[in-house]
Design a protein around this motif. Structure first.
Motif, PDB file in Angstrom:
ATOM      1  N   THR A 290       1.094  -0.711   0.004  1.00 26.39           N
ATOM      2  CA  THR A 290       0.345  -0.154   0.313  1.00 26.39           C
ATOM      3  C   THR A 290       1.163   1.163   0.125  1.00 26.39           C
ATOM      4  N   GLN A 291       0.163   2.583  -0.730  1.00 19.42           N
ATOM      5  CA  GLN A 291       0.921   3.409  -0.440  1.00 19.42           C
ATOM      6  C   GLN A 291       0.944   4.592   0.198  1.00 19.42           C
TER       7      GLN A 291
ATOM      8  N   PRO B 250      -9.168   4.323  -3.067  1.00 18.07           N
ATOM      9  CA  PRO B 250      -9.710   3.138  -3.845  1.00 18.07           C
ATOM     10  C   PRO B 250     -10.348   2.503  -2.121  1.00 18.07           C
TER      11      PRO B 250
ATOM     12  N   PRO C  43     -10.828  -0.893   0.031  1.00 20.60           N
ATOM     13  CA  PRO C  43     -10.009  -2.358   0.201  1.00 20.60           C
ATOM     14  C   PRO C  43     -10.520  -3.504  -0.264  1.00 20.60           C
TER      15      PRO C  43
ATOM     16  N   SER D  66      -1.415  11.062  -2.027  1.00 23.25           N
ATOM     17  CA  SER D  66      -1.127   9.761  -2.342  1.00 23.25           C
ATOM     18  C   SER D  66       0.795   9.938  -1.966  1.00 23.25           C
TER      19      SER D  66
END
Length: 76
Positions: free
Chosen positions: A2-3, A68, A70, A27
């Protein structure tokens, strides 16, 4: 993998009303960018926003809508 996500709020100023000062999601970049781009698409120039250590305030609804989803584990 993940980011990391940055929580960013635009600073008040000319042309920046309270509605635009919601908490935007960005991000985390790998290097120093020319500007940050929130998930809602706005470009955030250096020195025009504050990074928040935790979520507080009104979220940007479009950033949340574009977040996004999960990936949940499946049973089995």
């Amino acid at each position: 993998m993940t980011q990391p996500v940055l929580l960013v709020r635009l600073r008040s100023g000319p042309g920046i009303g309270e509605r635009r000062r919601g908490v935007h999601l960005v991000s985390a970049p790998d290097s120093v960018p020319e500007h940050l781009t929130a998930w809602c698409g706005i470009k955030i120039a250096p020195g025009t926003a504050d990074l928040l250590p935790e979520f507080s305030g009104m979220p940007c609804e479009l950033c949340l809508a574009r977040a996004p989803r999960p990936i949940l584990p499946t049973g089995g």
